[in-house]
Write a protein that holds these residues in place. Structure first.
Motif, PDB file in Angstrom:
ATOM      1  N   ALA A  39      38.917  31.585  40.923  1.00 11.04           N
ATOM      2  CA  ALA A  39      39.342  32.974  40.738  1.00 11.04           C
ATOM      3  C   ALA A  39      38.726  33.871  41.812  1.00 11.04           C
ATOM      4  CB  ALA A  39      38.942  33.453  39.347  1.00 11.04           C
ATOM      5  N   LEU A  40      37.497  33.578  42.179  1.00 12.21           N
ATOM      6  CA  LEU A  40      36.833  34.372  43.214  1.00 12.21           C
ATOM      7  C   LEU A  40      37.479  34.120  44.572  1.00 12.21           C
ATOM      8  CD1 LEU A  40      34.405  36.312  43.318  1.00 12.21           C
ATOM      9  CD2 LEU A  40      33.004  34.368  44.018  1.00 12.21           C
ATOM     10  N   TYR A  41      37.827  32.865  44.851  1.00 10.09           N
ATOM     11  CA  TYR A  41      38.460  32.522  46.128  1.00 10.09           C
ATOM     12  C   TYR A  41      39.825  33.203  46.264  1.00 10.09           C
ATOM     13  CZ  TYR A  41      40.642  29.697  49.776  1.00 10.09           C
ATOM     14  OH  TYR A  41      41.300  29.285  50.913  1.00 10.09           O
ATOM     15  N   ASN A  42      40.567  33.251  45.154  1.00 11.60           N
ATOM     16  CA  ASN A  42      41.887  33.879  45.159  1.00 11.60           C
ATOM     17  C   ASN A  42      41.825  35.388  44.941  1.00 11.60           C
ATOM     18  OD1 ASN A  42      43.403  31.422  45.476  1.00 11.60           O
ATOM     19  ND2 ASN A  42      42.981  30.951  43.328  1.00 11.60           N
ATOM     20  N   GLN A  43      40.608  35.945  44.861  1.00 12.59           N
ATOM     21  CA  GLN A  43      40.378  37.378  44.648  1.00 12.59           C
ATOM     22  C   GLN A  43      41.078  37.894  43.404  1.00 12.59           C
ATOM     23  OE1 GLN A  43      39.456  38.861  49.221  1.00 12.59           O
ATOM     24  NE2 GLN A  43      41.106  39.800  48.103  1.00 12.59           N
ATOM     25  N   HIS A  44      40.980  37.117  42.347  1.00 10.27           N
ATOM     26  CA  HIS A  44      41.495  37.559  41.054  1.00 10.27           C
ATOM     27  C   HIS A  44      40.425  38.266  40.239  1.00 10.27           C
ATOM     28  CE1 HIS A  44      44.772  34.211  41.340  1.00 10.27           C
ATOM     29  NE2 HIS A  44      45.123  35.310  41.986  1.00 10.27           N
ATOM     30  N   VAL A  45      39.155  38.021  40.559  1.00 11.92           N
ATOM     31  CA  VAL A  45      38.032  38.733  39.937  1.00 11.92           C
ATOM     32  C   VAL A  45      37.034  39.071  41.032  1.00 11.92           C
ATOM     33  CG1 VAL A  45      38.261  37.615  37.678  1.00 11.92           C
ATOM     34  CG2 VAL A  45      36.774  36.601  39.419  1.00 11.92           C
ATOM     35  N   CYS A  46      36.142  39.995  40.722  1.00 13.15           N
ATOM     36  CA  CYS A  46      35.077  40.348  41.645  1.00 13.15           C
ATOM     37  C   CYS A  46      33.858  39.471  41.375  1.00 13.15           C
ATOM     38  CB  CYS A  46      34.702  41.822  41.495  1.00 13.15           C
ATOM     39  SG  CYS A  46      35.799  42.910  42.418  1.00 13.15           S
ATOM     40  N   PRO A  47      32.991  39.279  42.340  1.00  9.84           N
ATOM     41  CA  PRO A  47      31.828  38.412  42.135  1.00  9.84           C
ATOM     42  C   PRO A  47      30.876  38.966  41.084  1.00  9.84           C
ATOM     43  CG  PRO A  47      31.684  39.558  44.244  1.00  9.84           C
ATOM     44  CD  PRO A  47      33.056  39.813  43.717  1.00  9.84           C
ATOM     45  N   VAL A  48      30.079  38.080  40.518  1.00  6.58           N
ATOM     46  CA  VAL A  48      29.135  38.472  39.472  1.00  6.58           C
ATOM     47  C   VAL A  48      28.103  39.463  39.998  1.00  6.58           C
ATOM     48  CG1 VAL A  48      27.336  37.581  37.920  1.00  6.58           C
ATOM     49  CG2 VAL A  48      29.455  36.311  38.213  1.00  6.58           C
ATOM     50  N   ASN A  49      27.745  39.358  41.268  1.00  3.34           N
ATOM     51  CA  ASN A  49      26.733  40.258  41.825  1.00  3.34           C
ATOM     52  C   ASN A  49      27.294  41.623  42.200  1.00  3.34           C
ATOM     53  OD1 ASN A  49      28.263  39.439  43.975  1.00  3.34           O
ATOM     54  ND2 ASN A  49      26.549  38.834  45.282  1.00  3.34           N
ATOM     55  N   GLN A 217      30.049  47.062  31.023  1.00  6.78           N
ATOM     56  CA  GLN A 217      31.060  46.023  30.850  1.00  6.78           C
ATOM     57  C   GLN A 217      30.800  44.839  31.779  1.00  6.78           C
ATOM     58  OE1 GLN A 217      35.093  46.597  30.197  1.00  6.78           O
ATOM     59  NE2 GLN A 217      34.926  48.524  29.091  1.00  6.78           N
ATOM     60  N   HIS A 218      30.268  45.115  32.955  1.00  8.71           N
ATOM     61  CA  HIS A 218      29.895  44.021  33.843  1.00  8.71           C
ATOM     62  C   HIS A 218      28.727  43.235  33.238  1.00  8.71           C
ATOM     63  CE1 HIS A 218      29.777  42.021  37.794  1.00  8.71           C
ATOM     64  NE2 HIS A 218      28.463  41.990  37.625  1.00  8.71           N
ATOM     65  N   ALA A 219      27.783  43.955  32.645  1.00 10.05           N
ATOM     66  CA  ALA A 219      26.675  43.285  31.960  1.00 10.05           C
ATOM     67  C   ALA A 219      27.191  42.460  30.789  1.00 10.05           C
ATOM     68  CB  ALA A 219      25.658  44.322  31.471  1.00 10.05           C
TER      69      ALA A 219
END
Length: 284
Positions: A39-49, A217-219
Motif C-alpha cells: 500500500a505504501l509503494y502504491n501510495q494508497h496510504v501514508c507512512p507510519v512516521n 487518529q494517526h496514533a
C-alpha cells in the motif's frame, strides 16, 4: 537403539505440534507488513512516521509525485486502509481468511488439550466460543473492504476486536486455573502481561479513532497495529502447551469432547494401578 529412535520420534512429534501456534503470528504479522509495504509503494496510504495531514489535497495521494506528500484522513495507515485497494486488498483478504482458519484450529485444539490433560470447564468452553466468534469477525474484515462495504466491515471489526480481547482474558484466567508447575505459572504471567498491554492498546486505539484530530487518529492506527501484533504473540504462547500434545487430543474431539468419555492421563494411570492390584493380591 530403540530408546534413541523413540526419543527422536517424540521430539519430532512435539516440534510438529508446536509449529501450528508459532506459524500463526509469523504468517499474520509478516503478511500484514507486506500488505502495508504494498500500500505504501502504491501510495494508497501514508507512512507510519508521517504525522502531517491536511483537510484536503489538490491531487489524490496515488497521483502525487515528490518527496513531500499531501495526506488526508483517507490516507491514515490503519490496517483496514492498507488492505482496501488492489492489489494489496487481494493479499489482505487471503491473509485474513487463512488466519481465521488457523485461529479456529488452534482454539479447537487448545479446547481439546485442556479436556485431555485436565477436564472441561466454563472458561474452556467460553474460550473456544470467543475464539471462533473472533474468527468469524476476521473473515468479514478481510473480505468486506472499508471503502466499499463500510457497514459490514465495521460489523466484522466490532466483532473481531472485542472477542479477541475477551479470548485472551479467558485464556489467561484458564492458564492460572490449570497451572501446577512453575513453568505453567510463568506462562500465565507472560499471558497476563500481553493481555494488559493489548487492553491498553485497544482502548487507546478506540478512543483516539473517535477524535477529529489528525494526530490522534494517526496514533489510533499505530495502537491498532500494536494491538494486533500483541494478540498474535499471545497465540504464539500456545506453543508451550502444544509441545506436549499427542494424538489422544484428536480422540477427545472424535468422542465429542466430553471428559467423561475420555479420561485424563492421571485417571488412566490410577485405573491401571487398580487393575493390577487384585492380581498381585491373588498371587499373595
Amino acid at each position: 537403539m530403540l530408546l534413541s529412535f523413540w526419543w527422536r520420534s517424540q521430539v519430532v512429534s512435539m516440534s510438529l505440534w508446536m509449529i501450528l501456534p508459532l506459524s500463526l503470528p509469523v504468517f499474520i504479522i509478516t503478511g500484514l507488513w507486506v500488505v502495508y509495504a504494498m500500500a505504501l509503494y502504491n501510495q494508497h496510504v501514508c507512512p507510519v512516521n508521517n504525522w502531517l495531514y491536511n483537510e484536503s489535497c489538490e491531487e489524490q495521494l496515488p497521483f502525487q509525485r515528490g518527496p513531500v506528500l499531501c495526506c488526508t484522513l483517507d490516507n491514515i495507515p490503519l490496517i483496514s486502509k492498507c488492505g482496501t485497494l488492489p492489489p494489496e486488498s487481494c493479499f489482505f483478504s487471503l491473509i485474513c481468511s487463512t488466519g481465521s482458519f488457523m485461529v479456529m484450529l488452534i482454539g479447537l485444539l487448545r479446547y481439546a488439550h485442556v479436556i485431555e490433560k485436565h477436564q472441561n470447564c466454563i472458561l474452556n468452553t467460553a474460550g473456544l466460543s470467543t475464539g471462533w466468534i473472533c474468527a468469524a469477525g476476521l473473515i468479514m474484515v478481510g473480505n468486506f473492504q472499508v471503502d466499499y462495504a463500510k457497514v459490514l466491515h465495521y460489523v466484522g471489526a466490532g466483532v473481531a476486536f472485542p472477542s479477541s480481547m475477551l479470548f485472551v482474558c479467558l485464556q489467561s484466567a484458564l492458564t492460572y486455573r490449570l497451572a501446577k508447575t512453575q513453568e505453567e505459572y510463568r506462562t500465565g504471567h507472560l499471558r497476563v502481561a500481553i493481555t494488559l498491554l493489548a487492553l491498553v492498546a485497544l482502548v487507546l486505539s478506540g478512543v483516539f479513532f473517535c477524535q477529529m484530530s489528525f494526530a490522534l487518529q494517526h496514533a489510533s492506527a499505530i495502537f491498532e497495529w500494536v494491538y494486533c501484533i500483541l494478540i498474535m504473540l499471545f497465540y504464539g504462547t500456545f506453543a508451550f502447551e502444544f509441545g506436549g500434545m499427542s494424538g489422544d487430543t484428536l480422540l477427545v474431539l472424535s468422542r465429542g469432547g466430553g471428559v467423561q468419555n475420555f479420561p485424563s492421563s492421571e485417571h488412566k494411570a490410577e485405573v491401571s494401578t487398580n487393575h493390577h492390584q487384585p492380581d498381585s493380591l491373588s498371587m499373595l
